[in-house]
Scaffold this active site. Structure first.
Site, PDB file in Angstrom:
ATOM      1  N   HIS A  61       4.387   9.759  -5.496  1.00 37.70           N
ATOM      2  CA  HIS A  61       3.614  10.181  -6.662  1.00 37.70           C
ATOM      3  C   HIS A  61       2.858  11.451  -6.312  1.00 37.70           C
ATOM      4  O   HIS A  61       2.952  11.948  -5.184  1.00 37.70           O
ATOM      5  CB  HIS A  61       2.670   9.070  -7.142  1.00 37.70           C
ATOM      6  CG  HIS A  61       1.579   8.695  -6.196  1.00 37.70           C
ATOM      7  ND1 HIS A  61       1.806   8.099  -4.975  1.00 37.70           N
ATOM      8  CD2 HIS A  61       0.224   8.813  -6.289  1.00 37.70           C
ATOM      9  CE1 HIS A  61       0.656   7.864  -4.365  1.00 37.70           C
ATOM     10  NE2 HIS A  61      -0.312   8.297  -5.144  1.00 37.70           N
ATOM     11  N   HIS A  63      -0.529  12.221  -6.534  1.00 37.01           N
ATOM     12  CA  HIS A  63      -1.939  12.225  -6.140  1.00 37.01           C
ATOM     13  C   HIS A  63      -2.111  13.224  -4.994  1.00 37.01           C
ATOM     14  O   HIS A  63      -1.273  13.303  -4.088  1.00 37.01           O
ATOM     15  CB  HIS A  63      -2.356  10.834  -5.660  1.00 37.01           C
ATOM     16  CG  HIS A  63      -3.365  10.168  -6.543  1.00 37.01           C
ATOM     17  ND1 HIS A  63      -3.462   8.808  -6.651  1.00 37.01           N
ATOM     18  CD2 HIS A  63      -4.341  10.663  -7.361  1.00 37.01           C
ATOM     19  CE1 HIS A  63      -4.445   8.486  -7.487  1.00 37.01           C
ATOM     20  NE2 HIS A  63      -4.982   9.602  -7.929  1.00 37.01           N
ATOM     21  N   ASP A  65      -3.806  13.386  -2.254  1.00 33.61           N
ATOM     22  CA  ASP A  65      -3.784  12.999  -0.840  1.00 33.61           C
ATOM     23  C   ASP A  65      -2.372  12.735  -0.326  1.00 33.61           C
ATOM     24  O   ASP A  65      -2.143  12.714   0.883  1.00 33.61           O
ATOM     25  CB  ASP A  65      -4.678  11.784  -0.590  1.00 33.61           C
ATOM     26  CG  ASP A  65      -4.301  10.562  -1.417  1.00 33.61           C
ATOM     27  OD1 ASP A  65      -4.092  10.723  -2.622  1.00 33.61           O
ATOM     28  OD2 ASP A  65      -4.258   9.444  -0.862  1.00 33.61           O
ATOM     29  N   HIS A  66      -1.409  12.559  -1.232  1.00 32.71           N
ATOM     30  CA  HIS A  66      -0.026  12.313  -0.824  1.00 32.71           C
ATOM     31  C   HIS A  66       0.810  13.586  -0.767  1.00 32.71           C
ATOM     32  O   HIS A  66       1.947  13.553  -0.292  1.00 32.71           O
ATOM     33  CB  HIS A  66       0.626  11.300  -1.761  1.00 32.71           C
ATOM     34  CG  HIS A  66       0.087   9.913  -1.592  1.00 32.71           C
ATOM     35  ND1 HIS A  66       0.798   8.900  -0.978  1.00 32.71           N
ATOM     36  CD2 HIS A  66      -1.106   9.368  -1.940  1.00 32.71           C
ATOM     37  CE1 HIS A  66       0.066   7.797  -0.963  1.00 32.71           C
ATOM     38  NE2 HIS A  66      -1.089   8.058  -1.544  1.00 32.71           N
ATOM     39  N   HIS A 153       0.821   2.430 -10.758  1.00 32.17           N
ATOM     40  CA  HIS A 153      -0.421   3.009 -10.210  1.00 32.17           C
ATOM     41  C   HIS A 153      -1.210   3.664 -11.348  1.00 32.17           C
ATOM     42  O   HIS A 153      -1.924   4.635 -11.154  1.00 32.17           O
ATOM     43  CB  HIS A 153      -0.044   4.036  -9.132  1.00 32.17           C
ATOM     44  CG  HIS A 153      -1.167   4.532  -8.295  1.00 32.17           C
ATOM     45  ND1 HIS A 153      -2.183   3.735  -7.812  1.00 32.17           N
ATOM     46  CD2 HIS A 153      -1.422   5.789  -7.811  1.00 32.17           C
ATOM     47  CE1 HIS A 153      -3.005   4.469  -7.088  1.00 32.17           C
ATOM     48  NE2 HIS A 153      -2.579   5.714  -7.078  1.00 32.17           N
ATOM     49  N   ASP A 176       1.482   3.931  -3.541  1.00 33.24           N
ATOM     50  CA  ASP A 176       0.297   3.309  -4.137  1.00 33.24           C
ATOM     51  C   ASP A 176       0.711   2.546  -5.390  1.00 33.24           C
ATOM     52  O   ASP A 176       1.317   3.120  -6.304  1.00 33.24           O
ATOM     53  CB  ASP A 176      -0.730   4.375  -4.527  1.00 33.24           C
ATOM     54  CG  ASP A 176      -1.379   5.039  -3.325  1.00 33.24           C
ATOM     55  OD1 ASP A 176      -1.086   4.624  -2.191  1.00 33.24           O
ATOM     56  OD2 ASP A 176      -2.177   5.976  -3.536  1.00 33.24           O
ATOM     57  N   HIS A 240      -2.053   3.275   4.983  1.00 31.43           N
ATOM     58  CA  HIS A 240      -2.958   3.886   3.991  1.00 31.43           C
ATOM     59  C   HIS A 240      -4.160   2.964   3.767  1.00 31.43           C
ATOM     60  O   HIS A 240      -4.438   2.535   2.647  1.00 31.43           O
ATOM     61  CB  HIS A 240      -2.170   4.105   2.708  1.00 31.43           C
ATOM     62  CG  HIS A 240      -2.852   4.994   1.691  1.00 31.43           C
ATOM     63  ND1 HIS A 240      -4.003   5.693   1.933  1.00 31.43           N
ATOM     64  CD2 HIS A 240      -2.515   5.268   0.390  1.00 31.43           C
ATOM     65  CE1 HIS A 240      -4.352   6.369   0.849  1.00 31.43           C
ATOM     66  NE2 HIS A 240      -3.460   6.127  -0.105  1.00 31.43           N
TER      67      HIS A 240
END
Length: 286
Positions: A61, A63, A65-66, A153, A176, A240
């Site tokens: 995905h 986001h 932080d990914h 998510h 996530d 994570h």
């Protein structure tokens, strides 16, 4: 055999001990990077893998932080590869991935221009080949097959999980998500499930609502374990960690998972490595 290495086990909160979310999967001579959180290439270098070695980049995905180090992966692969005709890097992710990649390269256009002007053998920007998917078979080369299914998510949508298969071994990477039927189906009978986890018991007492908000769109340790049990996987690999897994607390996290999953449980620091062999699954529940 499929080899799983937890390159980054951290969260959006910077941690001196943990890089951002990223997992390396090696199967059949191919190397797949799943998500690319901060510090991913440094962690990959620690296990002898460079950006040049990547067969494909898989994104669960978008986001931040990914995908924090997406630009680093693209640029480093480009400038560090001396092949006369660099093949495009396959990038497989959910809808929106192409726009993110395009805008990342646009943000780096000055750097790209400087390097093209300086090096005679660099004549084009970093080559990429983006495929946006939500389900189905997305890879089939040299005995390795990769399947995708939606996860949950929300409000982040769409999000996807990956299943990597090779010679009877299989690994599912959930990303996530909260528990959902599509993840159960993707993970059914897999040798291993790599699942992100949070400790709701540690987060709920925190006074900051914004932090408590994360509980409603991530799986707890127990929920990840329940997913693994329903799917009948052989190994549950936790990653994570939110909040960060503190040294000395590993058995606490393992014990929580063991309340719902009675097979092999793996967790640890960055660079933790797990081998997944054929035949390490059980019949899915139900």
């Amino acid at each position: 055999m499929i080899e799983v290495t937890l390159l980054g086990t951290g969260s959006p909160i910077p941690d001196p001990r943990r890089a951002g979310p990223s997992t390396l999967v090696r199967a059949g001579g191919q190397t797949f990077l799943v998500d690319c959180g901060r510090g991913v290439l440094q962690r990959a270098a620690a296990v002898g893998v460079s950006a040049n070695n990547l067969t494909a980049l898989l994104l669960t995905h978008l986001h931040s932080d990914h995908i924090t180090d997406l630009g680093d992966v693209l640029i480093t692969r480009w400038v560090g590869n001396f092949a006369p005709d660099l093949t495009p890097l396959p990038i497989i992710g959910p809808p929106g991935t192409a726009e993110v990649v395009e805008n990342t390269l646009k943000a780096l256009q000055f750097d790209i221009g400087y390097r093209i002007a300086h090096h005679a053998d660099l004549t084009t920007p970093p080559p990429v080949e983006v495929e946006e998917v939500t389900e189905g078979v997305v890879w089939g080369r040299d005995g390795v097959r990769i399947l995708v299914a939606p996860t949950d998510h929300r409000p982040v949508a769409p999000t996807i999980g990956f299943r990597v298969e090779h010679n009877g071994a299989s690994v599912v990477l959930a990303g996530d998500t909260v528990p959902c039927p599509t993840l159960d189906e993707l993970a059914a009978g897999a040798g291993a499930l790599v699942h992100t986890v949070i400790r709701k018991d540690l987060i709920d007492p925190m006074p900051m609502q914004r932090i408590r908000d994360i509980c409603d769109y991530h799986s707890s340790v127990q929920q990840a374990a329940e997913t693994a049990t329903r799917a009948g996987v052989g190994i549950l690999i936790l990653t994570h960690y939110v909040p960060a897994l503190v040294p000395g607390q590993e058995e606490d996290w393992r014990a929580l998972a063991a309340t719902a999953f009675d097979r092999q449980i793996e967790l640890g620091d960055d660079l933790h490595r797990v081998e997944v062999h054929p035949g390490v699954c059980v019949k899915p529940a139900g």
